[in-house]
Design an enzyme around this catalytic site. Structure first.
Site, PDB file in Angstrom:
ATOM      1  CB  CYS A 223     -12.330 -12.165 -31.543  1.00 14.51           C
ATOM      2  SG  CYS A 223     -11.467 -13.648 -31.817  1.00 14.51           S
TER       3      CYS A 223
ATOM      4  CB  CYS B 220      -8.072 -15.692 -28.893  1.00 21.12           C
ATOM      5  SG  CYS B 220      -8.706 -14.559 -30.285  1.00 21.12           S
TER       6      CYS B 220
HETATM    7  P1  FAD Z   1      -2.720 -16.582 -19.046  1.00 23.25           P
HETATM    8  O1  FAD Z   1      -2.965 -14.765 -19.297  1.00 23.25           O
HETATM    9  O2  FAD Z   1      -2.926 -17.503 -19.686  1.00 23.25           O
HETATM   10  O3  FAD Z   1      -2.546 -16.618 -17.626  1.00 23.25           O
HETATM   11  C1  FAD Z   1      -2.325 -17.821 -17.110  1.00 23.25           C
HETATM   12  C2  FAD Z   1      -1.700 -17.611 -15.557  1.00 23.25           C
HETATM   13  O4  FAD Z   1      -1.137 -18.954 -14.862  1.00 23.25           O
HETATM   14  C3  FAD Z   1      -0.456 -18.015 -15.997  1.00 23.25           C
HETATM   15  O5  FAD Z   1       0.907 -16.697 -16.064  1.00 23.25           O
HETATM   16  C4  FAD Z   1       0.644 -19.394 -15.466  1.00 23.25           C
HETATM   17  O6  FAD Z   1       1.709 -19.574 -15.393  1.00 23.25           O
HETATM   18  C5  FAD Z   1      -0.357 -19.653 -14.450  1.00 23.25           C
HETATM   19  N1  FAD Z   1      -0.329 -20.691 -13.856  1.00 23.25           N
HETATM   20  C6  FAD Z   1      -1.110 -21.775 -14.607  1.00 23.25           C
HETATM   21  N2  FAD Z   1      -0.841 -22.935 -13.205  1.00 23.25           N
HETATM   22  C7  FAD Z   1      -1.086 -22.385 -12.457  1.00 23.25           C
HETATM   23  C8  FAD Z   1      -0.557 -23.200 -10.929  1.00 23.25           C
HETATM   24  N3  FAD Z   1      -0.845 -24.055 -10.692  1.00 23.25           N
HETATM   25  N4  FAD Z   1      -0.787 -22.557  -9.921  1.00 23.25           N
HETATM   26  C9  FAD Z   1       0.429 -20.802  -9.952  1.00 23.25           C
HETATM   27  N5  FAD Z   1       0.263 -20.372 -11.256  1.00 23.25           N
HETATM   28  C10 FAD Z   1      -0.277 -20.917 -12.532  1.00 23.25           C
HETATM   29  N6  FAD Z   1      -7.354 -12.499 -26.441  1.00 23.25           N
HETATM   30  C11 FAD Z   1      -7.846 -11.102 -26.614  1.00 23.25           C
HETATM   31  O7  FAD Z   1      -8.750 -10.368 -26.039  1.00 23.25           O
HETATM   32  N7  FAD Z   1      -7.651 -11.027 -28.123  1.00 23.25           N
HETATM   33  C12 FAD Z   1      -7.089 -11.388 -29.458  1.00 23.25           C
HETATM   34  O8  FAD Z   1      -6.632 -10.924 -30.575  1.00 23.25           O
HETATM   35  C13 FAD Z   1      -6.153 -12.448 -28.820  1.00 23.25           C
HETATM   36  N8  FAD Z   1      -5.524 -13.439 -29.586  1.00 23.25           N
HETATM   37  C14 FAD Z   1      -4.950 -14.999 -28.892  1.00 23.25           C
HETATM   38  C15 FAD Z   1      -4.035 -15.136 -29.837  1.00 23.25           C
HETATM   39  C16 FAD Z   1      -3.641 -16.276 -29.116  1.00 23.25           C
HETATM   40  C17 FAD Z   1      -2.519 -17.464 -29.986  1.00 23.25           C
HETATM   41  C18 FAD Z   1      -3.210 -16.603 -28.247  1.00 23.25           C
HETATM   42  C19 FAD Z   1      -2.771 -17.767 -27.585  1.00 23.25           C
HETATM   43  C20 FAD Z   1      -4.772 -16.236 -26.985  1.00 23.25           C
HETATM   44  C21 FAD Z   1      -5.216 -15.372 -27.538  1.00 23.25           C
HETATM   45  N9  FAD Z   1      -6.109 -14.108 -26.812  1.00 23.25           N
HETATM   46  C22 FAD Z   1      -6.523 -13.145 -26.932  1.00 23.25           C
HETATM   47  C23 FAD Z   1      -6.555 -14.821 -25.292  1.00 23.25           C
HETATM   48  C24 FAD Z   1      -5.783 -14.434 -24.033  1.00 23.25           C
HETATM   49  O9  FAD Z   1      -4.040 -14.163 -24.561  1.00 23.25           O
HETATM   50  C25 FAD Z   1      -6.414 -15.144 -23.103  1.00 23.25           C
HETATM   51  O10 FAD Z   1      -7.280 -14.642 -22.677  1.00 23.25           O
HETATM   52  C26 FAD Z   1      -5.977 -14.012 -21.935  1.00 23.25           C
HETATM   53  O11 FAD Z   1      -4.141 -14.468 -21.619  1.00 23.25           O
HETATM   54  C27 FAD Z   1      -6.732 -15.177 -20.777  1.00 23.25           C
HETATM   55  O12 FAD Z   1      -5.686 -14.470 -19.229  1.00 23.25           O
HETATM   56  P2  FAD Z   1      -5.527 -15.654 -18.032  1.00 23.25           P
HETATM   57  O13 FAD Z   1      -4.785 -14.566 -16.719  1.00 23.25           O
HETATM   58  O14 FAD Z   1      -6.701 -16.104 -17.795  1.00 23.25           O
HETATM   59  O15 FAD Z   1      -4.810 -16.810 -18.288  1.00 23.25           O
END
Ligand code: FAD
Length: 418
Positions: A336, A161
């Site tokens: 965003c 983000c």
């Molecule tokens: P995550 O949701 O972070 O999940 C990753 C998972 O992998 C976690 O549960 C973790 O525990 C697990 N994991 C890590 N290591 C291991 C391991 N070794 N073994 C097994 N599991 C593991 N997005 C938008 O679309 N709009 C917005 O307005 C927006 N605002 C944001 C604001 C903030 C402050 C933040 C921090 C993020 C924002 N985002 C936004 C971004 C969005 O939250 C992420 O892009 C999204 O969560 C990505 O999903 P993901 O599953 O890739 O990662």
């Protein structure tokens, strides 16, 4: 070792969404998710927590509740990958074999890169919306600040983000302006990037808010050290360094691929999982896919991107399992919602190469201008769509582009569609 048909690493936005998407298409699939946490976070809500709009309780749910029915959940952490043997190795040494591997482990917040930061985060006026623990402290600081320096930082790309570092700044300024305090507060934005936003179409609207709030804008200025006790922050700028006093400091941490990802045979040079940017399939190991923040595709790392990636990955996994050679493709969509004031948002939506990809017609939401409707979308609609749509495999506004002549949608999906 135990064998799993489809093994997903990570139960965040991407891991849960792709599992749900797969099961919508074929309820008979055997899917395992490895996820160590017992809580699932809605991270996009943290900006609103820091801005005093949401309660923190609106941004999390028990992991057990978001796990799709029928998925096997292994509450462990993956330590290593052995793709030549189709195996992953857990931290306790257990080896799990897979038919298809989906990596969705997110991005690493690398606080350690900034000298002095880990020890002072969450106190001494130093906060960040990037963690569940500290997001409420942002609002505490904003609400109580009467005067002094308020610094907001953004590290080098890629980050998740990319708008979040400035969203909180505009919401803070709007609050201070309403409360007649903005004149006594010196607001500065230090971003490592060369421009206010990576896609130029959104820059004029953002710049107008920088001007309106009187924000001191420092481009190519990177936070390198924080001294919490004396409330001083040091930035690398050009060939030198500058140190500034602050009353509050909102830090967006540097972000990198998680270590076990970067050290794995699946990583691209960037450290993230190598994928074809359209199919989300690994270029070398054909039974490995990755999506979300952990994949190397050059999209904006957002939950909005995941909403579009999940059905594409699901489709392509099924195509692979069924021996079909046509694929669904992801166009790089990410979004965003830039909170420029309380009540208005500039709804940035774009794909690969910065191509604008607005969901709504221009007369409803002009993507380059602040919109009230977009604010309501962010506050009310998007969280609901996340929990009830995306995490449950409903593909509202996210049906993938399928190559002409691709395999028929499985009947299971048609029957389950709303
Ligand atoms: P995550 O949701 O972070 O999940 C990753 C998972 O992998 C976690 O549960 C973790 O525990 C697990 N994991 C890590 N290591 C291991 C391991 N070794 N073994 C097994 N599991 C593991 N997005 C938008 O679309 N709009 C917005 O307005 C927006 N605002 C944001 C604001 C903030 C402050 C933040 C921090 C993020 C924002 N985002 C936004 C971004 C969005 O939250 C992420 O892009 C999204 O969560 C990505 O999903 P993901 O599953 O890739 O990662």
């Amino acid at each position: 070792s135990e064998r799993h048909d489809i093994l997903i690493v990570g139960g965040g936005s991407a891991g849960i969404a792709v599992a749900a998407s797969l099961l919508r298409r074929d309820a008979g699939l055997s899917i395992t998710i490895i996820e160590p946490r017992d809580t699932h976070y809605y991270q996009p809500g943290w900006t609103m927590v820091g801005g005093g709009i949401f309660e923190r309780s609106q941004t999390h749910r028990p992991m057990a509740r978001v796990m799709p029915k029928g998925v096997q959940w292994i509450r462990e952490r993956v330590a290593r990958f052995a793709p030549e043997k189709d195996e992953v190795i857990l931290e306790d040494g257990t080896r799990l074999a897979y038919g298809v591997l989906v990596v969705a482990a997110g991005i690493k917040l690398d606080w350690e890169q900034i000298d002095g930061l880990p020890g002072t985060l969450g106190k001494n006026g130093v906060t960040s919306n990037y963690t569940f623990e500290t997001a409420p402290y942002s609002w505490e600081l904003i609400e109580s600040l009467k005067e002094g320096g308020a610094l907001f930082t953004q590290p080098p790309m890629p980050i998740k983000c990319a708008g979040a570092p400035q969203k909180i700044m505009y919401m803070a300024c709007d609050y201070w302006q309403d409360n007649k305090r903005l004149g006594g507060i010196d607001v500065a934005f230090h971003t490592s990037t060369p421009a206010l936003f990576g896609v130029s179409a959104y820059v004029p609207a953002l710049q107008s808010y920088v001007d309106r709030y009187g924000i001191d804008l420092h481009l190519e200025s990177r936070l390198i050290a924080v001294d919490g006790e004396s409330k001083r922050a040091t930035f690398a700028e050009g060939d030198g360094e500058v140190t500034r006093d602050f009353a509050m400091l909102h830090v967006t941490p540097p972000q990198v691929a998680p270590d076990f990802i970067a050290d794995s045979p699946l990583a691209a040079d960037s450290g993230f999982i190598a994928v074809d940017q359209e199919t989300l399939r690994h270029p070398h190991y054909g039974n490995v896919f990755a999506l979300g923040d952990v994949c190397s595709a050059p999209n904006a790392k957002t939950a909005a991107a995941v909403r579009k990636q999940a059905p594409v990955a699901a489709w392509n996994i099924l195509a692979m399992l069924n021996g079909a050679d046509r694929h669904a493709s992801y166009d790089g969509y990410g979004s965003c919602p830039l909170t420029v004031e309380r009540g208005r948002i500039v709804l940035a939506e774009f794909g690969y190469g910065g191509a604008l990809q607005p969901t709504f017609p221009n007369w409803l939401i002009d993507p380059t201008r602040p919109s009230r409707l977009a604010w309501h979308l962010k506050v009310s609609a998007l969280p609901w769509i996340y929990w009830n749509g995306m995490l449950r495999g409903h593909e509202w506004l996210a049906r993938p582009d399928i190559e002409p002549g691709a395999m028929e949608e499985p009947a299971a999906l048609e029957a389950a569609s709303p």
